[in-house]
Design a protein around this motif. Structure first.
Motif, PDB file in Angstrom:
ATOM      1  N   ASN A  40      31.261  -5.547  35.264  1.00 30.00           N
ATOM      2  CA  ASN A  40      31.486  -5.477  33.837  1.00 30.00           C
ATOM      3  C   ASN A  40      32.278  -6.826  33.345  1.00 30.00           C
ATOM      4  O   ASN A  40      31.624  -7.189  32.146  1.00 30.00           O
ATOM      5  CB  ASN A  40      32.212  -4.260  33.615  1.00 30.00           C
ATOM      6  CG  ASN A  40      32.345  -3.958  31.971  1.00 30.00           C
ATOM      7  OD1 ASN A  40      31.608  -4.469  31.300  1.00 30.00           O
ATOM      8  ND2 ASN A  40      33.295  -3.336  31.617  1.00 30.00           N
ATOM      9  N   VAL A  41      33.038  -7.344  33.997  1.00 30.23           N
ATOM     10  CA  VAL A  41      33.880  -8.616  33.785  1.00 30.23           C
ATOM     11  C   VAL A  41      32.954  -9.630  33.278  1.00 30.23           C
ATOM     12  O   VAL A  41      32.909 -10.348  32.473  1.00 30.23           O
ATOM     13  CB  VAL A  41      35.079  -8.856  34.458  1.00 30.23           C
ATOM     14  CG1 VAL A  41      35.377 -10.379  34.368  1.00 30.23           C
ATOM     15  CG2 VAL A  41      36.081  -8.031  34.718  1.00 30.23           C
ATOM     16  N   VAL A  42      31.885  -9.841  34.338  1.00 30.59           N
ATOM     17  CA  VAL A  42      30.748 -10.973  34.624  1.00 30.59           C
ATOM     18  C   VAL A  42      30.032 -10.841  33.417  1.00 30.59           C
ATOM     19  O   VAL A  42      29.648 -11.864  32.605  1.00 30.59           O
ATOM     20  CB  VAL A  42      30.196 -10.954  35.757  1.00 30.59           C
ATOM     21  CG1 VAL A  42      29.298 -11.932  35.768  1.00 30.59           C
ATOM     22  CG2 VAL A  42      31.289 -11.451  36.908  1.00 30.59           C
ATOM     23  N   ASP A  43      29.618  -9.428  33.197  1.00 30.92           N
ATOM     24  CA  ASP A  43      28.530  -9.336  32.091  1.00 30.92           C
ATOM     25  C   ASP A  43      28.999  -9.645  30.671  1.00 30.92           C
ATOM     26  O   ASP A  43      28.219  -9.930  29.689  1.00 30.92           O
ATOM     27  CB  ASP A  43      28.016  -7.631  32.201  1.00 30.92           C
ATOM     28  CG  ASP A  43      27.131  -7.304  33.208  1.00 30.92           C
ATOM     29  OD1 ASP A  43      26.738  -8.494  33.887  1.00 30.92           O
ATOM     30  OD2 ASP A  43      26.792  -6.212  33.672  1.00 30.92           O
ATOM     31  N   GLN A  44      30.476  -9.301  30.410  1.00 31.04           N
ATOM     32  CA  GLN A  44      31.072  -9.345  29.310  1.00 31.04           C
ATOM     33  C   GLN A  44      31.384 -11.072  28.984  1.00 31.04           C
ATOM     34  O   GLN A  44      30.988 -11.527  27.736  1.00 31.04           O
ATOM     35  CB  GLN A  44      32.387  -8.894  29.168  1.00 31.04           C
ATOM     36  CG  GLN A  44      32.344  -7.300  29.063  1.00 31.04           C
ATOM     37  CD  GLN A  44      31.383  -6.632  27.959  1.00 31.04           C
ATOM     38  OE1 GLN A  44      31.405  -7.526  27.072  1.00 31.04           O
ATOM     39  NE2 GLN A  44      30.831  -5.766  28.232  1.00 31.04           N
ATOM     40  N   TYR A  45      31.402 -11.912  30.058  1.00 33.25           N
ATOM     41  CA  TYR A  45      31.391 -12.998  29.945  1.00 33.25           C
ATOM     42  C   TYR A  45      30.220 -13.750  29.738  1.00 33.25           C
ATOM     43  O   TYR A  45      30.130 -14.698  28.934  1.00 33.25           O
ATOM     44  CB  TYR A  45      31.856 -13.720  31.409  1.00 33.25           C
ATOM     45  CG  TYR A  45      31.767 -15.201  31.603  1.00 33.25           C
ATOM     46  CD1 TYR A  45      32.789 -16.121  31.273  1.00 33.25           C
ATOM     47  CD2 TYR A  45      30.743 -15.587  32.227  1.00 33.25           C
ATOM     48  CE1 TYR A  45      32.572 -17.408  31.385  1.00 33.25           C
ATOM     49  CE2 TYR A  45      30.503 -17.233  32.354  1.00 33.25           C
ATOM     50  CZ  TYR A  45      31.428 -17.965  31.879  1.00 33.25           C
ATOM     51  OH  TYR A  45      31.529 -19.285  32.075  1.00 33.25           O
ATOM     52  N   LYS A  56      38.166 -20.200  35.907  1.00 29.24           N
ATOM     53  CA  LYS A  56      38.980 -19.279  36.473  1.00 29.24           C
ATOM     54  C   LYS A  56      37.968 -18.233  37.171  1.00 29.24           C
ATOM     55  O   LYS A  56      37.990 -17.643  38.102  1.00 29.24           O
ATOM     56  CB  LYS A  56      39.953 -18.452  35.753  1.00 29.24           C
ATOM     57  CG  LYS A  56      40.986 -19.466  35.253  1.00 29.24           C
ATOM     58  CD  LYS A  56      41.569 -20.108  36.557  1.00 29.24           C
ATOM     59  CE  LYS A  56      42.833 -20.992  36.183  1.00 29.24           C
ATOM     60  NZ  LYS A  56      43.301 -21.833  37.200  1.00 29.24           N
ATOM     61  N   LEU A  57      36.887 -17.800  36.286  1.00 28.22           N
ATOM     62  CA  LEU A  57      35.843 -16.859  36.503  1.00 28.22           C
ATOM     63  C   LEU A  57      35.214 -17.413  37.844  1.00 28.22           C
ATOM     64  O   LEU A  57      34.790 -16.707  38.611  1.00 28.22           O
ATOM     65  CB  LEU A  57      35.017 -16.681  35.521  1.00 28.22           C
ATOM     66  CG  LEU A  57      34.135 -15.303  35.588  1.00 28.22           C
ATOM     67  CD1 LEU A  57      34.938 -14.014  35.583  1.00 28.22           C
ATOM     68  CD2 LEU A  57      33.412 -15.069  34.531  1.00 28.22           C
ATOM     69  N   TYR A  58      34.874 -18.745  37.847  1.00 32.72           N
ATOM     70  CA  TYR A  58      34.057 -19.382  39.011  1.00 32.72           C
ATOM     71  C   TYR A  58      34.818 -18.937  40.519  1.00 32.72           C
ATOM     72  O   TYR A  58      34.228 -18.615  41.470  1.00 32.72           O
ATOM     73  CB  TYR A  58      34.105 -20.915  38.759  1.00 32.72           C
ATOM     74  CG  TYR A  58      33.730 -21.509  40.159  1.00 32.72           C
ATOM     75  CD1 TYR A  58      32.253 -21.551  40.534  1.00 32.72           C
ATOM     76  CD2 TYR A  58      34.582 -22.450  40.712  1.00 32.72           C
ATOM     77  CE1 TYR A  58      31.723 -22.269  41.708  1.00 32.72           C
ATOM     78  CE2 TYR A  58      34.090 -23.017  41.746  1.00 32.72           C
ATOM     79  CZ  TYR A  58      32.776 -22.962  42.178  1.00 32.72           C
ATOM     80  OH  TYR A  58      32.284 -23.731  43.243  1.00 32.72           O
ATOM     81  N   GLU A  59      36.108 -19.000  40.349  1.00 27.68           N
ATOM     82  CA  GLU A  59      36.835 -18.711  41.637  1.00 27.68           C
ATOM     83  C   GLU A  59      36.845 -17.296  42.106  1.00 27.68           C
ATOM     84  O   GLU A  59      36.688 -17.076  43.249  1.00 27.68           O
ATOM     85  CB  GLU A  59      38.475 -18.762  41.290  1.00 27.68           C
ATOM     86  CG  GLU A  59      38.824 -20.348  40.887  1.00 27.68           C
ATOM     87  CD  GLU A  59      40.389 -20.643  40.845  1.00 27.68           C
ATOM     88  OE1 GLU A  59      41.068 -19.753  41.388  1.00 27.68           O
ATOM     89  OE2 GLU A  59      40.961 -21.087  39.763  1.00 27.68           O
ATOM     90  N   LEU A  60      36.544 -16.387  41.070  1.00 25.91           N
ATOM     91  CA  LEU A  60      36.353 -15.010  41.383  1.00 25.91           C
ATOM     92  C   LEU A  60      34.999 -14.905  42.094  1.00 25.91           C
ATOM     93  O   LEU A  60      34.564 -14.147  42.794  1.00 25.91           O
ATOM     94  CB  LEU A  60      36.708 -14.130  40.014  1.00 25.91           C
ATOM     95  CG  LEU A  60      36.625 -12.774  40.487  1.00 25.91           C
ATOM     96  CD1 LEU A  60      37.272 -12.169  41.318  1.00 25.91           C
ATOM     97  CD2 LEU A  60      36.684 -11.981  38.957  1.00 25.91           C
TER      98      LEU A  60
END
Length: 325
Positions: free
Chosen positions: A188-193, A268-272
């Motif tokens: 969900n975090v990635v989809d919203q991104y 930051k999202l890349y790190e995740l």
């Protein structure tokens, strides 16, 4: 004339035999020593208080069981002149003093968790706990029981020991839900991104703000205690930055400012994404022109380049530098 040795002049009677000048000097020296000691104590206290400005104090239970644990907890929680920790081994209570203008209680507790110690707010990643010396490993009373651990408490027939009601089906369902929830949270975090990225591709500041607000909610919904160990570790490092960047975009109606925050958010999202699996490839793409030629990266679920930093001006400017998953 010989005077009594100083060590023999502790009584009033002996001191009467000392010439007045010597006695006066002796008393002055003693007074100076006492005053100096008092001043030193006062200066030390003032120095400690001055080390942390805008000081706030919080008490939180942090788990550990050895003097070595105390050393690590206090050292990891400390941050120069912005945070100090005093941990009591008997009560397990950590007293956290921090500069509220520069940090917060959560930041201190996250550092302690990354060192392997659970608190009432943040559980340590499993690998961090496993790296602790055996003598420093404590009973993890706050950590949810895994499916494999729960199975060891059941009889082969499925009935629990001591005549307890069989809850194995419920436990199995809960474990399955936990795994599903973990994937759903991060997905969900990635989809919203991705939705935010698409809005910036269209240079739509209003929609970008709306999608960023939805991303904020997705970030808040993540239960880090249900994440895999590697994800847990990275999440604690990036969650505040993700929230800050998403908030900046949500509050701004200036697409230029939104894109600057999006560049930071993407790193930051890349790190995740590096330690997560989303069931399909994720493409890490690079724009060499953004930020006066310094460049910036973003994540995409599409291999075809659609540049969120320039939109229709240079829609295909960029390249894929890494494919994740």
């Amino acid at each position: 004339m010989k005077y009594p040795c100083w060590k023999n002049t502790n009584t009033y009677e002996n001191r009467r035999d000392i010439p007045y000048g010597h006695l006066k000097k002796y008393l002055q020296m003693k007074s100076i020593s006492i005053i100096g000691l008092v001043i030193l104590v006062l200066l030390t206290n003032n120095t400690i208080q001055a080390q942390i400005k805008n000081a706030k104090t919080a008490t939180v239970k942090v788990f550990g069981n050895t003097p070595a644990a105390k050393t690590v907890i206090e050292q990891e929680g400390k941050a120069g002149k912005t945070a100090q920790v005093d941990w009591n081994q008997e009560t397990k209570i950590a007293t956290i003093t921090y500069d509220a203008s520069k940090t917060n209680e959560d930041e201190v507790l996250k550092r302690i968790a990354l060192a392997g110690f659970d608190s009432e707010k943040f559980l340590a990643p499993d690998d961090a706990y496993a790296k602790l010396p055996k003598a420093d490993q404590y009973t993890r009373t706050l950590k949810p029981v895994s499916k494999s651990q729960a199975a060891t408490t059941a009889e082969p027939s499925g009935q629990h020991q001591s005549g307890q009601t069989d809850h194995s089906a419920h436990q199995n369902a809960t474990a399955a839900a936990t795994v599903t929830g973990k994937v759903t949270q991060l997905t969900n975090v990635v989809d919203q991104y991705f939705a935010l990225k698409d809005a910036l591709v269209k240079t739509d500041a209003q929609t970008a703000a709306t999608k960023a607000a939805a991303l904020q909610e997705a970030i808040k919904a993540v239960d880090m205690n249900k994440l895999a160990s590697a994800e847990h570790t990275v999440w604690m490092k990036v969650m505040n930055n993700l929230t800050t960047d998403a908030t900046t975009i949500a509050k701004s109606k200036d697409v230029t400012k939104q894109r600057v925050a999006f560049a930071s958010l993407s790193t930051k999202l890349y790190e995740l994404a590096k330690v997560s699996s989303f069931g399909s490839p994720v493409y890490y793409q690079h724009c060499p022109m953004f930020n006066e030629g310094k460049g910036a990266n973003w994540l995409s679920k599409e291999k075809a380049v659609k540049n969120p930093f320039y939109g229709s001006q240079m829609i295909t400017c960029g390249s894929t530098v890494e494919t994740l998953n």
